[in-house]
Design a protein around this motif. Sequence first.
Motif, PDB file in Angstrom:
ATOM      1  N   PHE A 110       0.827  -1.212   0.000  1.00  0.00           N
ATOM      2  CA  PHE A 110       0.000   0.000   0.000  1.00  0.00           C
ATOM      3  C   PHE A 110       0.863   1.264   0.000  1.00  0.00           C
ATOM      4  O   PHE A 110       0.480   2.271  -0.604  1.00  0.00           O
ATOM      5  CB  PHE A 110      -0.982  -0.006   1.178  1.00  0.00           C
ATOM      6  N   GLN A 111       2.005   1.224   0.647  1.00  0.00           N
ATOM      7  CA  GLN A 111       2.901   2.385   0.616  1.00  0.00           C
ATOM      8  C   GLN A 111       3.422   2.636  -0.791  1.00  0.00           C
ATOM      9  O   GLN A 111       3.522   3.783  -1.226  1.00  0.00           O
ATOM     10  CB  GLN A 111       4.063   2.190   1.599  1.00  0.00           C
ATOM     11  N   ARG A 112       3.750   1.576  -1.505  1.00  0.00           N
ATOM     12  CA  ARG A 112       4.207   1.737  -2.897  1.00  0.00           C
ATOM     13  C   ARG A 112       3.084   2.295  -3.768  1.00  0.00           C
ATOM     14  O   ARG A 112       3.334   3.150  -4.617  1.00  0.00           O
ATOM     15  CB  ARG A 112       4.704   0.402  -3.461  1.00  0.00           C
ATOM     16  N   ILE A 113       1.872   1.819  -3.547  1.00  0.00           N
ATOM     17  CA  ILE A 113       0.737   2.345  -4.307  1.00  0.00           C
ATOM     18  C   ILE A 113       0.566   3.834  -4.031  1.00  0.00           C
ATOM     19  O   ILE A 113       0.346   4.623  -4.952  1.00  0.00           O
ATOM     20  CB  ILE A 113      -0.560   1.561  -3.979  1.00  0.00           C
TER      21      ILE A 113
ATOM     22  N   ILE B 251      -3.989   4.943 -10.682  1.00  0.00           N
ATOM     23  CA  ILE B 251      -4.854   3.782 -10.923  1.00  0.00           C
ATOM     24  C   ILE B 251      -5.710   3.499  -9.692  1.00  0.00           C
ATOM     25  O   ILE B 251      -6.923   3.269  -9.802  1.00  0.00           O
ATOM     26  CB  ILE B 251      -4.015   2.542 -11.301  1.00  0.00           C
ATOM     27  N   TYR B 252      -5.091   3.513  -8.512  1.00  0.00           N
ATOM     28  CA  TYR B 252      -5.811   3.243  -7.264  1.00  0.00           C
ATOM     29  C   TYR B 252      -6.938   4.258  -7.063  1.00  0.00           C
ATOM     30  O   TYR B 252      -8.069   3.881  -6.740  1.00  0.00           O
ATOM     31  CB  TYR B 252      -4.838   3.268  -6.081  1.00  0.00           C
ATOM     32  N   LEU B 253      -6.623   5.529  -7.242  1.00  0.00           N
ATOM     33  CA  LEU B 253      -7.643   6.562  -7.019  1.00  0.00           C
ATOM     34  C   LEU B 253      -8.795   6.419  -8.004  1.00  0.00           C
ATOM     35  O   LEU B 253      -9.955   6.612  -7.639  1.00  0.00           O
ATOM     36  CB  LEU B 253      -7.013   7.954  -7.080  1.00  0.00           C
TER      37      LEU B 253
ATOM     38  N   VAL C 103      -2.488   2.068  11.461  1.00  0.00           N
ATOM     39  CA  VAL C 103      -1.515   2.958  10.841  1.00  0.00           C
ATOM     40  C   VAL C 103      -2.209   4.267  10.485  1.00  0.00           C
ATOM     41  O   VAL C 103      -3.434   4.324  10.395  1.00  0.00           O
ATOM     42  CB  VAL C 103      -0.871   2.332   9.576  1.00  0.00           C
ATOM     43  N   SER C 104      -1.417   5.307  10.296  1.00  0.00           N
ATOM     44  CA  SER C 104      -1.981   6.585   9.868  1.00  0.00           C
ATOM     45  C   SER C 104      -1.168   7.110   8.693  1.00  0.00           C
ATOM     46  O   SER C 104      -0.029   6.692   8.474  1.00  0.00           O
ATOM     47  CB  SER C 104      -1.994   7.598  11.016  1.00  0.00           C
ATOM     48  N   GLY C 105      -1.769   7.998   7.926  1.00  0.00           N
ATOM     49  CA  GLY C 105      -1.106   8.582   6.784  1.00  0.00           C
ATOM     50  C   GLY C 105      -0.983   7.635   5.601  1.00  0.00           C
ATOM     51  O   GLY C 105      -0.168   7.857   4.709  1.00  0.00           O
ATOM     52  N   GLU C 106      -1.776   6.579   5.588  1.00  0.00           N
ATOM     53  CA  GLU C 106      -1.722   5.580   4.520  1.00  0.00           C
ATOM     54  C   GLU C 106      -3.110   5.435   3.892  1.00  0.00           C
ATOM     55  O   GLU C 106      -4.076   5.982   4.392  1.00  0.00           O
ATOM     56  CB  GLU C 106      -1.265   4.219   5.084  1.00  0.00           C
ATOM     57  N   TYR C 107      -3.179   4.664   2.811  1.00  0.00           N
ATOM     58  CA  TYR C 107      -4.462   4.373   2.177  1.00  0.00           C
ATOM     59  C   TYR C 107      -5.224   3.287   2.915  1.00  0.00           C
ATOM     60  O   TYR C 107      -6.367   3.002   2.587  1.00  0.00           O
ATOM     61  CB  TYR C 107      -4.264   3.958   0.727  1.00  0.00           C
ATOM     62  N   ILE C 108      -4.571   2.657   3.883  1.00  0.00           N
ATOM     63  CA  ILE C 108      -5.233   1.705   4.765  1.00  0.00           C
ATOM     64  C   ILE C 108      -5.137   2.250   6.174  1.00  0.00           C
ATOM     65  O   ILE C 108      -4.225   3.018   6.501  1.00  0.00           O
ATOM     66  CB  ILE C 108      -4.601   0.290   4.687  1.00  0.00           C
TER      67      ILE C 108
ATOM     68  N   GLY D 239      -7.485   9.094  -1.331  1.00  0.00           N
ATOM     69  CA  GLY D 239      -7.037   7.779  -0.891  1.00  0.00           C
ATOM     70  C   GLY D 239      -7.065   7.591   0.608  1.00  0.00           C
ATOM     71  O   GLY D 239      -7.150   6.458   1.088  1.00  0.00           O
ATOM     72  N   ASP D 240      -6.994   8.685   1.356  1.00  0.00           N
ATOM     73  CA  ASP D 240      -6.998   8.566   2.810  1.00  0.00           C
ATOM     74  C   ASP D 240      -8.382   8.807   3.411  1.00  0.00           C
ATOM     75  O   ASP D 240      -8.540   8.904   4.623  1.00  0.00           O
ATOM     76  CB  ASP D 240      -5.983   9.528   3.428  1.00  0.00           C
TER      77      ASP D 240
END
Length: 172
Positions: A93-96, A105-107, A154-159, A115-116
């Motif tokens: 997820f960090q690479r994405i 692509i993810y967005l 976690v924080s600051g990630e897409y998950i 994403g967040d």
Amino acid sequence: MDDVTLQKTIRLPLAVAVAVAREAKEYGFEEADYLAHLIAQAVTPTLHNINPDAAKQVEAEAAIKMKAIDLARELCPAGAPAAAFADVTLRVFQRIRTDPALQSIYLQAIGNRPGDERGNPLKARLNRTLGASIKTAVDGRPQKVGGNPVKIQVSGEYIFSFTPLEPSSDAQ
């Protein structure tokens, strides 16, 4: 596009079910998600005619799933030490999040929303699917404490959380 999950029962001849299981494992999918992927691929041309925006979102979802599977296998290749499994989901997820092409692509796959963002059903479903695909791709299983899967916030990630993995008993 509003996200609604439709569940259907599919009756397959045993030989087809065995082939699906083999292909799903090879491509890094859970069996049900692989069947959903195949169906989505089959109907996307029709979807382009009736709802082009939805078709683009479905295509983006398929593309990010394949990229996540490839990344997971790159970050945690066959024979990797147990430590490589623990945070592989987070690292994918960090690479994405940090790769501009993957982020785009993810967005698109989550409806072109942040994403967040919390409360996006497209994102929630996609993230669950990506997590399951990552686990399957690396042949991992959830780490457990007292019989319950561990969850790391976690924080600051897409998950917002992930379950650390360990090698499955078959992979050891």
